[in-house]
Design a protein around this motif. Structure first.
Motif, mmCIF file in Angstrom:
data_model
loop_
_atom_site.group_PDB
_atom_site.id
_atom_site.type_symbol
_atom_site.label_atom_id
_atom_site.label_comp_id
_atom_site.label_asym_id
_atom_site.label_seq_id
_atom_site.Cartn_x
_atom_site.Cartn_y
_atom_site.Cartn_z
ATOM 1 N N ILE A 24 15.320 56.304 34.125
ATOM 2 C CA ILE A 24 16.779 56.175 34.123
ATOM 3 C C ILE A 24 17.412 57.286 34.961
ATOM 4 N N GLY A 25 18.224 56.885 35.940
ATOM 5 C CA GLY A 25 19.002 57.820 36.736
ATOM 6 C C GLY A 25 20.480 57.506 36.568
ATOM 7 N N ILE A 26 21.332 58.521 36.585
ATOM 8 C CA ILE A 26 22.769 58.334 36.354
ATOM 9 C C ILE A 26 23.519 58.801 37.602
ATOM 10 N N TYR A 27 24.246 57.875 38.214
ATOM 11 C CA TYR A 27 25.028 58.178 39.406
ATOM 12 C C TYR A 27 26.521 58.165 39.037
ATOM 13 N N TYR A 28 27.268 59.112 39.577
ATOM 14 C CA TYR A 28 28.701 59.157 39.260
ATOM 15 C C TYR A 28 29.494 59.608 40.484
ATOM 16 N N LYS A 29 30.763 59.199 40.469
ATOM 17 C CA LYS A 29 31.656 59.538 41.577
ATOM 18 C C LYS A 29 33.056 59.744 41.016
ATOM 19 N N SER A 30 33.617 60.937 41.220
ATOM 20 C CA SER A 30 34.949 61.263 40.717
ATOM 21 C C SER A 30 36.012 60.729 41.657
ATOM 22 N N SER A 31 37.161 60.324 41.051
ATOM 23 C CA SER A 31 38.248 59.792 41.867
ATOM 24 C C SER A 31 39.554 59.870 41.090
ATOM 25 N N ASP A 32 40.487 60.714 41.541
ATOM 26 C CA ASP A 32 41.835 60.811 40.962
ATOM 27 C C ASP A 32 41.819 60.994 39.444
ATOM 28 N N GLY A 33 41.055 61.926 38.974
ATOM 29 C CA GLY A 33 41.018 62.210 37.549
ATOM 30 C C GLY A 33 40.125 61.286 36.751
ATOM 31 N N GLY A 34 39.602 60.257 37.387
ATOM 32 C CA GLY A 34 38.702 59.333 36.716
ATOM 33 C C GLY A 34 37.300 59.456 37.282
ATOM 34 N N VAL A 35 36.386 58.696 36.729
ATOM 35 C CA VAL A 35 35.005 58.751 37.195
ATOM 36 C C VAL A 35 34.375 57.373 37.085
ATOM 37 N N ARG A 36 33.592 57.025 38.106
ATOM 38 C CA ARG A 36 32.808 55.778 38.088
ATOM 39 C C ARG A 36 31.357 56.162 37.839
ATOM 40 N N ILE A 37 30.730 55.501 36.882
ATOM 41 C CA ILE A 37 29.362 55.846 36.495
ATOM 42 C C ILE A 37 28.465 54.623 36.664
#
Length: 404
Positions: A24-37
């Motif tokens: 299991i790998g977890i990728y995330y990307k921050s954007s305008d106070g939110g986050v996509r996971i």
């Protein structure tokens, strides 16, 4: 595939967190106070993860980012599965998820799942296309290598036979030289390999009739959207959707055909066309253009008729439309063709198609807005048409020879 996914995600600006579970790998990307996971799960043979474990993992990931101060959290799992059924059962709880069938090298997005996630579907399909092309090239290279090896073996046998039929060492040497020359100059092996590779490439091209049907559905949707809203039931009835009272009272039987090319919204259209695009191509190549058209239209009409018979007896008024009946007919016919071909044809297996039917019917029965009678009617009609028209590969080959 994991390495390519990792490279693509990192190129899109995603960071990776390594979990204590290697799969299991977890990728995330921050954007305008939110986050996509995007949790990526390598669900290979020998790896088992229960539904409760999966749900706990998703909750832990969410809590981790809540503690980091993110208020808006969006999450979608990518599950690379060798066993689609097992992975689907594991992941039915938790966040939205897509499944990548590693065996068939294709992305599976079920009806209750989001069609896209900030452009992720395009990224995943790019990876799948690269994997498919690599597999085809490898197969072509192996075919060419095998053919050349066979040519060398034939040449060596020829040399040995020539040597045995001549007296003396010099004669044997001459025979070997002649055989080697034949291998180097005879283009048969290379030409044969190239021909097979060309046929394989042609074989995987999209089928003409199925592609045309997909385009007609898309064009019909665009025309309807220009004139109104495809989510407006009254507008759809006006333009030809299935509506039992109009068939009974006004004898508008054309609705059995027109409703096959109408869809309620872009999501409805996209789900149906994705399935039709891939499964329909395989079926058309297997049974031929005319029989494929027969399966599509008879299944669509059969699904419409069963839906009409059921809905005309209900108190509530139902408006139905979509290519689902025809698509279920395609799937039913494909299942029959696979059974005739001993469970496998191209990159499809009877088991996978059977699971597709099961999950599609299951999700249909669990939703009140899906016309399950159209699905069932189309499925039965498609299987029946295939049973009548498709004789199997050996019989097809005999018929072709007799015509010749």
């Amino acid at each position: 595939m994991l390495k390519k996914l990792d490279a693509k995600l990192r190129a899109e600006g995603y960071n990776r967190i390594t979990s204590n579970i290697p799969e299991i790998g977890i990728y995330y990307k921050s954007s305008d106070g939110g986050v996509r996971i995007i949790p990526v799960v390598d669900y290979h043979f020998g790896f088992h993860f229960s539904g409760n474990q999966y749900q706990n993992l998703i909750n832990q990931i969410r809590n981790l980012f809540v503690k980091k101060g993110y208020e808006q959290i969006e999450m979608l799992s990518l599950i690379l599965a060798w066993d689609v059924h097992d992975a689907g059962m594991m992941s039915q709880y938790g966040c939205p998820r897509w499944i990548i069938d590693v065996n068939a090298v294709q992305l599976l997005i079920y009806e209750d799942q989001p069609i896209d996630f900030h452009g992720l579907s395009g990224l995943v399909n790019d990876v799948i296309e690269e994997e498919t092309q690599a597999a085809r090239k490898k197969a072509a290279d192996e075919t060419e290598k095998k053919d050349i090896e066979e040519a060398v073996q034939r040449a060596a046998l020829k040399a040995r036979n020539m040597a045995e039929n001549k007296d003396g060492t010099e004669a044997a040497k001459e025979a070997v030289k002649e055989a080697v020359k034949n291998v180097l100059t005879e283009p048969a092996a290379v030409d044969k390999a190239k021909t097979k590779a060309a046929i394989a490439t042609l074989f995987h091209k999209k089928a003409v009739i199925n592609t045309l049907i997909v385009l007609i559905n898309i064009i019909a949707f665009m025309v309807l959207e220009i004139g109104g809203s495809t989510t407006d039931a009254a507008y759809m009835v006006e333009k030809g959707a299935m509506f039992a009272p109009y068939v009974l009272d006004k004898h508008e039987y054309y609705r059995f055909i027109t409703s096959m090319f109408m869809h309620f919204g872009i999501g409805h259209l996209t789900n149906n066309m994705l399935i039709l695009f891939f499964v329909g191509d395989n079926l058309e190549r297997a049974v031929g253009k005319l029989r494929y058209m027969a399966v599509y239209f008879i299944s669509g009409i059969g699904g419409g008729v069963l839906s009409f018979l059921f809905n005309s007896g209900r108190d509530e008024l139902v408006v139905s439309a979509g290519a689902s009946g025809a698509i279920f007919g395609i799937i039913g016919a494909m299942l029959y063709v696979l059974i005739v071909n001993k469970g496998r044809l191209e990159d499809l297996t009877a088991r996978r198609v059977g699971l597709l039917i099961f999950f599609s019917l299951y999700y249909g029965l669990s939703s009140s807005v899906i016309d399950n009678w159209a699905h069932i009617g189309g499925l039965i009609a498609g299987g029946a048409v295939a049973f009548i028209l498709y004789k199997g590969p050996k019989a097809e080959a005999r018929d072709t020879e007799n015509k010749d």
